[in-house]
Design an enzyme around this catalytic site. Structure first.
Site, PDB file in Angstrom:
ATOM      1  N   ARG A  49       0.838  -1.199   0.000  1.00  0.00           N
ATOM      2  CA  ARG A  49       0.000   0.000   0.000  1.00  0.00           C
ATOM      3  C   ARG A  49       0.870   1.245   0.000  1.00  0.00           C
ATOM      4  O   ARG A  49       0.593   2.222  -0.668  1.00  0.00           O
ATOM      5  CB  ARG A  49      -0.955   0.014   1.212  1.00  0.00           C
ATOM      6  N   TYR A 101     -15.627  18.120 -14.768  1.00  0.00           N
ATOM      7  CA  TYR A 101     -15.970  16.714 -14.969  1.00  0.00           C
ATOM      8  C   TYR A 101     -17.067  16.299 -13.976  1.00  0.00           C
ATOM      9  O   TYR A 101     -16.988  16.654 -12.790  1.00  0.00           O
ATOM     10  CB  TYR A 101     -14.703  15.871 -14.778  1.00  0.00           C
ATOM     11  N   ASP A 173      -6.535  19.595 -13.878  1.00  0.00           N
ATOM     12  CA  ASP A 173      -6.863  18.261 -14.405  1.00  0.00           C
ATOM     13  C   ASP A 173      -6.415  18.250 -15.867  1.00  0.00           C
ATOM     14  O   ASP A 173      -7.010  18.924 -16.712  1.00  0.00           O
ATOM     15  CB  ASP A 173      -8.366  18.009 -14.268  1.00  0.00           C
ATOM     16  N   LYS A 198      -7.354   7.378 -19.232  1.00  0.00           N
ATOM     17  CA  LYS A 198      -7.565   7.966 -20.545  1.00  0.00           C
ATOM     18  C   LYS A 198      -6.278   7.914 -21.379  1.00  0.00           C
ATOM     19  O   LYS A 198      -5.806   6.834 -21.656  1.00  0.00           O
ATOM     20  CB  LYS A 198      -8.111   9.388 -20.366  1.00  0.00           C
TER      21      LYS A 198
HETATM   22  C1  LIG Z   1     -12.396  10.290 -16.451  1.00  0.00           C
HETATM   23  C2  LIG Z   1     -12.051  11.589 -15.837  1.00  0.00           C
HETATM   24  C3  LIG Z   1     -11.873  11.717 -14.453  1.00  0.00           C
HETATM   25  C4  LIG Z   1     -12.107  10.573 -13.490  1.00  0.00           C
HETATM   26  O1  LIG Z   1     -11.233   9.524 -13.704  1.00  0.00           O
HETATM   27  P1  LIG Z   1     -11.576   7.974 -13.381  1.00  0.00           P
HETATM   28  O2  LIG Z   1     -10.328   7.292 -13.771  1.00  0.00           O
HETATM   29  O3  LIG Z   1     -12.764   7.613 -14.215  1.00  0.00           O
HETATM   30  O4  LIG Z   1     -11.886   7.882 -11.929  1.00  0.00           O
HETATM   31  C5  LIG Z   1     -11.483  12.949 -13.959  1.00  0.00           C
HETATM   32  N1  LIG Z   1     -11.313  14.011 -14.772  1.00  0.00           N
HETATM   33  C6  LIG Z   1     -11.508  13.935 -16.107  1.00  0.00           C
HETATM   34  C7  LIG Z   1     -11.298  15.141 -16.947  1.00  0.00           C
HETATM   35  C8  LIG Z   1     -11.864  12.721 -16.689  1.00  0.00           C
HETATM   36  O5  LIG Z   1     -12.057  12.651 -18.007  1.00  0.00           O
END
Ligand SMILES: *Cc1c(COP(=O)(O)O)cnc(C)c1O
Length: 391
Positions: A49, A101, A173, A198
């Site tokens: 962890r 988001y 982000d 992503k």
């Molecule tokens: C998908 C996404 C998230 C969240 O990520 P997860 O891996 O689905 O928890 C946060 N910010 C943006 C811009 C995203 O596209």
């Protein structure tokens, strides 16, 4: 480590460092615990962890790509956002974009409702609104650019400068562009948040996240929190994500070239009323995107003139664009924000945010551009049929 080109870091960070057997690919250590070499002596790793060699290598790679002091790898993008929120206390205020988001919006609201901090949502391109909220001395300003799904671009440099003057930290982000196309720390951010699900992983087979910190002190604090709450990512996910990062640059270069072709094709089509892609000269954020991004990315959205009826025909006619949420993978996806990613927002809030019922979001993949255009042609032909009265 000396300064290496980011493309070299992505392709080769950690390659051939295995001293046991000379493995060229960094090994995957699934072990949850690590043997001490003697009483009160461990080898740098104790428990999974807290730290894992492969996850640490992924963290180091993402941190180098973003130009940060270090990173914490988490089990999802939401866990990464939540980790940054751990900086806020009960009387603290957080500023977030009004069009952030959906998962971030839900998380902020849920924690605020438990009294864990205050939240104010603003349009961050509105300088007066930003200055007004900064006068309330927030601890953290969250930024997302380009935004989802309308691809609005906000000025990271300007927001970071103002926030810093007001004593607030800034977290960006960077999921939609990845460090291959935008490096927020160079523009003044304190933190970069990723859903590695992503573009960084890029193959739609891992859910993961990361927070990159510009400062060592912040890094120490977030590492401690991640260990306390246990949000660190799994070793196997880290292995796959690093494998994905190896091809980040060629993937995103090819995908954004496809997206540019798709955007200009859509812009000329009679069934499309508007295309949101920062690479188009007609986009309101085009000049700003040019000044802070190294490319326009492979995400775009567009509005079908025929509304929901046209949307149904379109998504049922296309064969390459798969109807699915998420983005950033090698395969092309289409999403309908009003019924999918942004359904939870409610019709009125969607209308206020400019998300129409005819809006479709595309994540453009690595397929041949002729096939992508032919697929869209097929979808749009079906969509146009919907708008015409049947004989
Ligand atoms: C998908 C996404 C998230 C969240 O990520 P997860 O891996 O689905 O928890 C946060 N910010 C943006 C811009 C995203 O596209």
């Amino acid at each position: 480590m000396g300064e290496r080109d980011p493309r070299t870091v992505a392709a080769a960070n950690g390659v051939a460092i295995d001293e046991s057997y000379g493995a060229v690919t960094p090994p995957l250590y699934l072990s949850s615990t690590f043997a001490f070499s003697g009483f009160e002596r461990h080898r740098g790793y104790e428990y999974g962890r807290t730290a894992n060699p492969g996850r640490d290598l992924l963290a180091d790679t993402v941190a180098q790509l973003e130009g940060g002091a270090g990173a914490v790898v988490t089990s999802s993008g939401m866990a990464a956002v939540d980790l940054v929120l751990s900086l806020a206390g009960r009387d603290d205020l957080i500023v977030a974009p009004h069009d952030c988001y959906g998962g971030t919006y839900r998380l902020l609201g849920a924690r605020r409702d438990k009294g864990q901090f205050g939240v104010v949502y603003i349009d961050q391109s509105d300088v007066a609104a930003l200055d007004a909220v900064l006068a309330r001395r927030p601890v953290l300003v969250l930024v997302e650019t380009p935004s989802n799904p309308l691809m609005r671009v906000v000025d990271i440099r300007a927001i970071a400068r103002r926030a810093k003057e007001a004593g607030a930290k800034v977290a960006v982000d960077n999921t939609f562009l990845s460090p291959a196309l935008q490096r927020p720390i160079q523009l003044g951010a304190d933190f970069v948040v990723h859903s590695t699900t992503k573009y960084l992983n890029g193959h739609s087979d891992v859910v993961g996240g990361a927070v990159v910190c510009a400062a060592e002190a912040d890094l120490a604090q977030l590492r401690a929190w991640a260990n306390i709450t246990g949000v660190t990512g799994s070793p196997f996910d880290a292995y796959l994500t690093l494998r994905g990062i190896r091809t980040l640059f060629p993937r995103i270069e090819r995908q954004q070239a496809n997206a540019a072709v798709v955007a200009s094709f859509l812009e000329k089509h009679e069934a499309v009323s508007v295309v949101h892609y920062p690479g188009l000269a007609s986009h309101s954020g085009h000049v700003l995107a040019r000044s802070q991004q190294d490319g326009f990315g492979a995400m775009l959205s567009f509005e079908l003139a025929g509304g929901v009826d046209a949307v149904r025909r379109f998504v049922e006619a296309v064969k390459i664009f798969t109807l699915a949420e998420s983005l950033g993978g090698v395969e092309s996806l289409v999403a309908h924000p009003a019924t999918m990613t942004h359904a939870g927002m409610g019709a009125e809030a969607r209308r206020a945010a400019g998300i129409g019922d005819g809006l479709l979001r595309l994540s453009v993949g690595l397929e041949a551009e002729v096939d992508l255009v032919a697929d869209l042609e097929r979808g749009l032909a079906a969509a146009v049929t919907a708008g015409r009265a049947k004989p």
